[in-house]
Design a protein around this motif. Structure first.
Motif, PDB file in Angstrom:
ATOM      1  N   GLU A  35      41.788  50.097  55.468  1.00 47.98           N
ATOM      2  CA  GLU A  35      41.627  48.734  54.966  1.00 47.98           C
ATOM      3  C   GLU A  35      40.991  48.797  53.587  1.00 47.98           C
ATOM      4  OE1 GLU A  35      39.404  46.200  57.629  1.00 47.98           O
ATOM      5  OE2 GLU A  35      40.223  47.227  59.361  1.00 47.98           O
ATOM      6  N   GLY A  36      41.285  47.794  52.762  1.00 46.11           N
ATOM      7  CA  GLY A  36      40.674  47.746  51.447  1.00 46.11           C
ATOM      8  C   GLY A  36      40.705  46.343  50.892  1.00 46.11           C
ATOM      9  N   VAL A  37      39.805  46.075  49.956  1.00 41.56           N
ATOM     10  CA  VAL A  37      39.773  44.782  49.273  1.00 41.56           C
ATOM     11  C   VAL A  37      39.178  44.987  47.886  1.00 41.56           C
ATOM     12  CG1 VAL A  37      37.505  44.072  50.164  1.00 41.56           C
ATOM     13  CG2 VAL A  37      39.174  42.326  49.477  1.00 41.56           C
ATOM     14  N   ALA A  38      39.709  44.235  46.910  1.00 38.64           N
ATOM     15  CA  ALA A  38      39.189  44.255  45.548  1.00 38.64           C
ATOM     16  C   ALA A  38      38.591  42.886  45.245  1.00 38.64           C
ATOM     17  CB  ALA A  38      40.302  44.566  44.560  1.00 38.64           C
ATOM     18  N   ARG A  68      34.248  42.945  36.079  1.00 39.67           N
ATOM     19  CA  ARG A  68      34.632  44.264  36.564  1.00 39.67           C
ATOM     20  C   ARG A  68      35.253  44.084  37.938  1.00 39.67           C
ATOM     21  NH1 ARG A  68      32.071  48.307  33.120  1.00 39.67           N
ATOM     22  NH2 ARG A  68      30.849  47.034  31.726  1.00 39.67           N
ATOM     23  N   ILE A  69      35.951  45.110  38.382  1.00 36.80           N
ATOM     24  CA  ILE A  69      36.545  45.073  39.726  1.00 36.80           C
ATOM     25  C   ILE A  69      35.731  45.991  40.606  1.00 36.80           C
ATOM     26  CG2 ILE A  69      38.593  45.573  41.101  1.00 36.80           C
ATOM     27  CD1 ILE A  69      40.228  45.059  38.532  1.00 36.80           C
ATOM     28  N   ARG A  70      35.329  45.455  41.740  1.00 34.81           N
ATOM     29  CA  ARG A  70      34.607  46.244  42.734  1.00 34.81           C
ATOM     30  C   ARG A  70      35.536  46.381  43.943  1.00 34.81           C
ATOM     31  NH1 ARG A  70      29.147  47.607  43.401  1.00 34.81           N
ATOM     32  NH2 ARG A  70      28.785  46.426  41.511  1.00 34.81           N
ATOM     33  N   ALA A  71      35.733  47.600  44.394  1.00 31.53           N
ATOM     34  CA  ALA A  71      36.633  47.859  45.519  1.00 31.53           C
ATOM     35  C   ALA A  71      35.850  48.377  46.716  1.00 31.53           C
ATOM     36  CB  ALA A  71      37.686  48.877  45.110  1.00 31.53           C
ATOM     37  N   PHE A  72      36.269  47.916  47.884  1.00 33.39           N
ATOM     38  CA  PHE A  72      35.684  48.367  49.148  1.00 33.39           C
ATOM     39  C   PHE A  72      36.817  48.870  50.023  1.00 33.39           C
ATOM     40  CE2 PHE A  72      33.013  45.079  47.403  1.00 33.39           C
ATOM     41  CZ  PHE A  72      31.729  45.601  47.550  1.00 33.39           C
TER      42      PHE A  72
END
Length: 180
Positions: free
Chosen positions: A142-145, A155-159
């Motif tokens: 799973e991922g989300v930006a 800025r873009i933070r990704a998890f």
């Protein structure tokens, strides 16, 4: 996605409608018109639809931009909300806040919401595209930006969640993203 699952598991007779409360049905994809772009279909009779750039110039087929339209029975604004009315209703057009493109065959492809985009170092970035790219990386379940920081220094933070504990390393993910 969901559309592909419905076509494969439920029925091939799938109709997909693109609509907005302010104007009703806008476009429809009929059975047999579904493809990898997940088209929204051709504009319905009476609907005038354009995709425009930031200066509100109509874009040629295949070029993305903001969707705007005119339709019979379309609202003219929002009750007691002049700011939102000014943003969404301009010069007889309704701007639903969606980004899209018209293909050369006249079918509309909705690319996402304008408010899902942020400016990073002068470039418009669609967070849903970054999220999709993250989810397509090896080892990612799973991922989300998300947008991070003040408006003038976004800025873009990704998890991400790995397929198994310890399976994801930030440097490896960055290398995969840079290759995409």
């Amino acid at each position: 996605g969901v559309r592909r699952a419905v076509l494969e598991r439920v029925t091939p007779a799938l109709y997909v409608r693109y609509a907005a409360t302010e104007c009703g049905a806008i476009a429809m994809a009929l059975p047999g018109e579904h493809d990898a772009d997940e088209v929204a279909g051709r504009p319905l009779p009476g609907v005038e639809l354009e995709v425009v750039d930031a200066e509100e110039r109509p874009q040629p087929p295949g070029c993305g931009g903001a969707i705007r339209l005119r339709a019979p029975g379309m609202a003219e604004g929002y009750l007691d909300n002049p700011q939102q009315t000014a943003q969404r209703f301009r010069d007889g057009w309704f701007y639903p806040g969606d980004m899209g493109l018209l293909r050369s065959d006249g079918r509309l492809v909705v690319l996402g919401r304008q408010d899902d985009q942020i400016k990073v170092r002068g470039y418009r970035v669609d967070l849903s595209e970054v999220t999709a790219a993250l989810c397509g990386l090896a080892g990612v379940r799973e991922g989300v930006a998300l947008a991070d920081g003040p408006e003038d220094d976004r800025r873009i933070r990704a998890f991400v969640v790995g397929e198994r504990a310890g399976a994801v390393r930030a440097d490896e993910l960055m290398a995969q993203l840079q290759r995409k």
